[in-house]
Design an enzyme around this catalytic site. Structure first.
Site, mmCIF file in Angstrom:
data_model
loop_
_atom_site.group_PDB
_atom_site.id
_atom_site.type_symbol
_atom_site.label_atom_id
_atom_site.label_comp_id
_atom_site.label_asym_id
_atom_site.label_seq_id
_atom_site.Cartn_x
_atom_site.Cartn_y
_atom_site.Cartn_z
ATOM 1 N N ASP A 106 -41.461 1.832 35.730
ATOM 2 C CA ASP A 106 -42.117 1.019 35.705
ATOM 3 C C ASP A 106 -43.167 0.787 36.424
ATOM 4 O OD1 ASP A 106 -43.484 -1.688 35.741
ATOM 5 O OD2 ASP A 106 -42.882 -2.019 37.138
ATOM 6 N N CYS A 164 -40.439 -2.152 32.474
ATOM 7 C CA CYS A 164 -42.572 -2.171 32.047
ATOM 8 C C CYS A 164 -42.447 -2.583 30.582
ATOM 9 C CB CYS A 164 -43.623 -0.771 32.130
ATOM 10 S SG CYS A 164 -44.933 -1.495 32.123
HETATM 11 N N1 DGL Z 1 -45.382 -3.120 34.532
HETATM 12 C C1 DGL Z 1 -46.174 -3.481 33.607
HETATM 13 C C2 DGL Z 1 -45.945 -4.549 32.759
HETATM 14 O O1 DGL Z 1 -44.455 -5.361 32.986
HETATM 15 C C3 DGL Z 1 -47.530 -4.838 34.674
HETATM 16 C C4 DGL Z 1 -48.047 -4.301 35.519
HETATM 17 C C5 DGL Z 1 -49.300 -3.126 34.988
HETATM 18 O O2 DGL Z 1 -50.280 -3.211 34.777
HETATM 19 O O3 DGL Z 1 -48.661 -1.696 35.058
HETATM 20 O O4 DGL Z 1 -46.209 -5.217 31.929
#
Ligand code: DGL
Length: 284
Positions: free
Chosen positions: A23, A86
């Site tokens: 992530d 992510c």
């Molecule tokens: N991990 C990102 C998502 O799930 C959220 C945090 C970011 O913007 O990096 O989209």
């Protein structure tokens, strides 16, 4: 007389390798937690690219570059399957990551989240809350409509939710005010019966989101469905680890492991947080 040669342990086959999870930061620990719940015997390697968080405001090109670097690092450590926890990276970079993996299985979180939403919704009116990049890329709409062509999907970027979750603010008047500001127009314009939490950080805000949307809107996140997809993929490829009570968990961060440790406590129960968060540098 010499006895039989000492037996050396058999080399670890691919089934004994860990599952890699990545992530942009700590939020993907919601996915790690669901995988741990479903597959307690599997070992897990988690890499949070904290040096470059947020991904959600960056261009697809940059997110893809970051996702590939992170993937390479996990592959180098030895994994049997990769989970792109992510949402932003799953939305914009999954195909590039798949090519990089050259046959190693990869599961993103967008399709499992879309499946959960498509099945939860009765009216077909679905709202997706996500980062700005995920919303702009339209990946959830495409996946939901591939399963349910009659669905009407509205996607909205809610970037302040990421900052609130990182800060550990999951309830209280400020979080409520932000949630109302984002959600009131969505409820009014779109009248969804299902809301998808299309960002790793948002599940920690569920109680506040629930207060704002009321009891009749289903709230789905992709963590549980992603864990089920991981299990199905391991089973279909004969990659389930041999039964053992508990796999190991290692957490890596690309910056500020002490901060990662602090924020991780908002996403994981203490017994799942290893004593050390390991620092890793992705740049050559
Ligand atoms: N991990 C990102 C998502 O799930 C959220 C945090 C970011 O913007 O990096 O989209």
């Amino acid at each position: 007389m010499s006895g039989p040669p000492a037996e050396s342990p058999p080399p670890a086959g691919p089934r004994e390798l860990p599952i890699g999870i990545f992530d942009s930061g700590v939020g993907g620990l919601t996915v790690l937690r669901a995988i741990r719940r479903d597959l307690p015997g599997e070992s897990l390697l988690y890499l949070g690219d904290t040096a470059r968080l947020p991904y959600g405001t960056k261009s697809p090109r940059t997110v893809t570059r970051y996702a590939i670097q992170t993937t390479r690092r996990l592959v180098k450590k030895g994994i049997k399957l990769l989970v792109v926890a992510c949402n932003t990276a799953s939305a914009v970079a999954l195909e590039a990551v798949r090519e990089e993996l050259d046959g190693l299985p990869v599961i993103g979180v967008v399709r499992p989240g879309a499946e959960a939403a498509a099945h939860a919704s009765r009216s077909g009116r679905i709202a997706v809350l996500s980062t700005e990049s995920t919303a702009a890329y339209g990946a959830y709409e495409r996946e939901i409509r591939a399963i349910r062509p009659d669905a009407r999907v509205l996607s909205r970027g809610c970037p302040l939710f990421v900052a609130l979750a990182e800060e550990g603010w999951s309830s209280g008047p400020i979080v409520q005010a932000v949630a109302r500001e984002y959600l009131a127009p969505i409820l009014e314009e779109h009248d969804p019966d299902t809301i998808v939490l299309g960002c790793t950080h948002f599940p920690v805000l569920t109680p506040t989101i629930r207060e704002v949307v009321g009891p009749n809107v289903a709230i789905v996140d992709s963590a549980a469905t992603t864990a089920r997809a991981v299990r199905a993929e391991l089973d279909s490829r004969g990659l389930r680890g041999t039964e053992r009570p508990e796999g190991t968990i290692r957490l890596f961060a690309t910056d500020a492991p002490e901060r990662f440790d602090r924020v991780a406590a908002r996403f994981l129960p203490p017994d799942l947080i290893p004593r050390e968060i390991e620092l890793v540098d992705l740049l050559p």
